[in-house]
Design a protein around this motif. Structure first.
Motif, PDB file in Angstrom:
ATOM      1  N   TYR A 149      17.585  -7.522   3.531  1.00  0.00           N
ATOM      2  CA  TYR A 149      16.342  -7.647   2.773  1.00  0.00           C
ATOM      3  C   TYR A 149      16.483  -6.976   1.412  1.00  0.00           C
ATOM      4  CZ  TYR A 149      14.931  -8.187   7.654  1.00  0.00           C
ATOM      5  OH  TYR A 149      14.850  -8.573   8.961  1.00  0.00           O
ATOM      6  N   ILE A 150      15.984  -7.658   0.381  1.00  0.00           N
ATOM      7  CA  ILE A 150      15.882  -7.098  -0.963  1.00  0.00           C
ATOM      8  C   ILE A 150      14.401  -6.999  -1.281  1.00  0.00           C
ATOM      9  CG2 ILE A 150      16.515  -7.331  -3.387  1.00  0.00           C
ATOM     10  CD1 ILE A 150      18.961  -7.133  -1.634  1.00  0.00           C
ATOM     11  N   THR A 151      13.859  -5.789  -1.432  1.00  0.00           N
ATOM     12  CA  THR A 151      12.417  -5.634  -1.566  1.00  0.00           C
ATOM     13  C   THR A 151      12.044  -4.714  -2.727  1.00  0.00           C
ATOM     14  OG1 THR A 151      12.265  -3.702  -0.096  1.00  0.00           O
ATOM     15  CG2 THR A 151      12.211  -5.887   0.930  1.00  0.00           C
ATOM     16  N   TYR A 152      10.818  -4.872  -3.182  1.00  0.00           N
ATOM     17  CA  TYR A 152      10.317  -4.000  -4.255  1.00  0.00           C
ATOM     18  C   TYR A 152       9.862  -2.659  -3.685  1.00  0.00           C
ATOM     19  CZ  TYR A 152       8.075  -2.646  -8.615  1.00  0.00           C
ATOM     20  OH  TYR A 152       7.739  -1.989  -9.770  1.00  0.00           O
ATOM     21  N   TYR A 153       9.198  -2.708  -2.529  1.00  0.00           N
ATOM     22  CA  TYR A 153       8.740  -1.484  -1.868  1.00  0.00           C
ATOM     23  C   TYR A 153       9.617  -1.200  -0.647  1.00  0.00           C
ATOM     24  CZ  TYR A 153       4.524  -2.087  -4.686  1.00  0.00           C
ATOM     25  OH  TYR A 153       3.656  -2.232  -5.737  1.00  0.00           O
ATOM     26  N   ASP A 154       9.897   0.052  -0.422  1.00  0.00           N
ATOM     27  CA  ASP A 154      10.713   0.455   0.723  1.00  0.00           C
ATOM     28  C   ASP A 154       9.925   1.443   1.567  1.00  0.00           C
ATOM     29  OD1 ASP A 154      12.548   1.302   2.567  1.00  0.00           O
ATOM     30  OD2 ASP A 154      13.974   2.112   1.115  1.00  0.00           O
ATOM     31  N   GLY A 155       9.371   0.967   2.683  1.00  0.00           N
ATOM     32  CA  GLY A 155       8.582   1.822   3.555  1.00  0.00           C
ATOM     33  C   GLY A 155       9.399   2.842   4.317  1.00  0.00           C
ATOM     34  N   TRP A 156      10.732   2.724   4.279  1.00  0.00           N
ATOM     35  CA  TRP A 156      11.609   3.646   5.008  1.00  0.00           C
ATOM     36  C   TRP A 156      12.258   4.670   4.078  1.00  0.00           C
ATOM     37  CZ3 TRP A 156      11.091  -1.498   5.836  1.00  0.00           C
ATOM     38  CH2 TRP A 156      10.742  -1.917   7.109  1.00  0.00           C
TER      39      TRP A 156
END
Length: 519
Positions: free
Chosen positions: A74-81
């Motif tokens: 996954y490439i994401t703007y937000y990282d919940g981890w």
């Protein structure tokens, strides 16, 4: 040997393989024989050597697919981890920028130097990576073509065409998939709306939809001239769908149109318009999957409706994943086509952890098959029969928790992503870090995916996070309508209590992102 520096070019740009030779190099993968059953499909994905990347603001929609597909990330703007998820990559350098859509976020990620450098390290020489996302546009297609990425989705032009509620209705009519009694028209005033409704025999209580947009924001309930005046500015000048207002049970279902036919996923009820979850009347805010979503008779009707629609979409050149909103008239027992979402949807999160998914493979893997360099011959009828049988074997629910108050704040404290459970005093407490919700065992547990973290901004309508649990979140009230359960309300209040922030002196400076239904 490192690439030479070029005057005026950011050094981070030159280490990424984006030259024409790389972009045009075909895959060297050996052609394999056709996959003939689900066991072979499982083996194919467990040994997959072609990198597959999901792009988005968060990994929510397809979180957990990396359990099934080797080289899926996954490439994401937000990282919940906060960097702890091994298959989630978020660029560290994110200068202030306002995004107006999910397409803008994905295009920014695709062209980001950190992202491209990260991907280059994962892509074998001569291999074209596969790119999936919820929303994209023609600019996205151009970026992927230039970088040598395969965007494994129908074209943006086709998706835009099918996204219209007017087009969906016409295609459904052609396929023998009826919508709620309606008329497709264009009106300029209240008298024109009344005349169109009367001629079509739709009654006095109407539902009006404009062609594009989140149904929570582009669906209008009109029963009087006062209602018309309230919404007319959003209606006049557009082609519209005017429907009879019915007592309905909204049901969502995802499906995949393959070369072998349409695979239909589990049916789910929707959480819509709850003021504890969303500020938008009629706005989608979650799903439930449980054995009694539909009676066997209604499920059979709805299944046939979705497969017919899939056949018609095939004639349009569509292939792959789509979501359908089905409306069941609780007075007449008729099953109607509601809306078509030609994309991966918010319901995918629990579609992919069902008993059917674990008996066969997650629904999205049938989409991947359509776009991987492999042939397959599957008995879709057999798969659909088995999934329908297993529809009574599982319970999953999810809630999208939005900011509902009229506030603009910079967050200072937020809850952690991970598994939560109820303690001896009934309080919802953090138990452990987790990568996804696949390990939840009972309704006393929940997985919370944080979206905005400390230093991010929240405002009315912002998505704070997603809560997933094995258990019902709605209960039927005496008047026949659904209401949130006591347990659901407790979960919501407990999550909200873990957010705190500092009010901004200038509300207009809050960084914007987009909601899940429009992302």
């Amino acid at each position: 040997m490192s690439a030479p520096l070029v005057e005026g070019l950011d050094p981070r740009e030159v280490s990424v393989g984006t030259d024409a030779a790389f972009a045009s190099t075909p895959s060297t993968a050996t052609k394999k024989r056709a996959l003939r059953n689900v066991s072979e499909v499982r083996h194919f994905f467990r040994t997959n050597d072609v990198p597959v990347f999901f792009f988005g603001a968060t990994p929510f929609n397809l979180l957990g697919l990396d359990r099934w597909v080797r080289n899926f990330s996954y490439i994401t703007y937000y990282d919940g981890w906060d960097g702890a998820h091994p298959n989630v990559f978020t660029p560290r350098y994110k200068p202030y920028q306002e995004f107006e859509s999910g397409e803008e976020i994905n295009n920014w990620l695709l062209t980001n130097p950190e992202v491209r450098a990260h991907m280059a390290r994962m892509i074998p020489p001569g291999v074209r990576p596969k790119i999936a996302m919820v929303f994209f546009d023609e600019e996205t297609e151009g970026i992927c073509a230039e970088l040598g990425y395969d965007l494994i989705l129908p074209s943006a032009a086709l998706r835009e065409h099918l996204d219209s509620k007017i087009v969906t209705t016409k295609l459904g009519n052609e396929a023998g998939v009826p919508s709620v009694p309606n008329v497709l028209t264009r009106v300029e005033d209240w008298d024109g709306l009344v005349a169109a409704a009367q001629e079509a025999g739709l009654g006095d209580e109407l539902v009006v939809q404009t062609p594009y947009g989140d149904s929570g924001k582009t669906t209008f309930f009109i029963a009087s001239e006062a209602d018309w005046k309230k919404h007319s500015a959003d209606i006049v000048g557009q082609d519209i769908k005017v429907m009879r207002r019915i007592n309905n049970q909204p049901v969502a279902v995802e499906a995949v149109l393959t070369r072998c036919g349409t695979v239909v996923g589990p049916f789910m009820t929707e959480l819509t318009g709850y003021s504890k979850l969303t500020p938008y009347r009629g706005g989608w805010c979650g799903n439930e999957m449980h054995p009694t979503v539909l009676t066997p008779e209604r499920r059979s009707k709805a299944n046939e409706l979705v497969r017919r629609l899939g056949d018609r979409l095939s004639d349009e050149g569509y292939r792959g994943f789509f979501e359908v909103d089905v409306l069941v008239d609780t007075d007449s027992d008729e099953v109607y086509l509601g809306e078509l979402n030609p994309r991966i949807s918010g319901a995918s999160a629990i579609t992919n952890v069902t008993a059917g998914a674990y008996a066969d493979v997650p629904l999205f893997l049938f989409h991947l098959l359509e776009y991987m360099d492999v042939d397959f011959e599957l008995d879709v009828d057999e798969i659909n029969d088995r999934w329908e049988e297993l529809a009574s074997a599982d319970v999953w629910s999810q809630m999208i928790i939005k900011e509902t108050s009229n506030v603009v704040e910079q967050l200072e404290w937020t809850p952690q992503t991970g598994t939560y459970s109820l303690d001896a005093d009934g309080a919802l407490v953090f138990r452990r870090a987790a990568l996804d919700w696949h390990q939840l065992q009972n309704e006393g547990e929940a997985f919370f995916l944080r979206i905005y973290g400390p230093r991010d901004y929240r405002w009315k309508g912002a998505d704070l996070g997603v809560l997933v649990t094995k258990g019902r979140l709605q209960v039927d009230s005496p008047d026949g309508r659904s209401a949130l359960t006591i347990r659901a309300r407790h979960f919501i209040d407990s999550v909200r209590a873990n957010y705190s922030g500092r009010p901004l002196a200038e509300p207009a400076t809050a960084k914007r992102a987009v909601g899940f239904k429009s992302l």
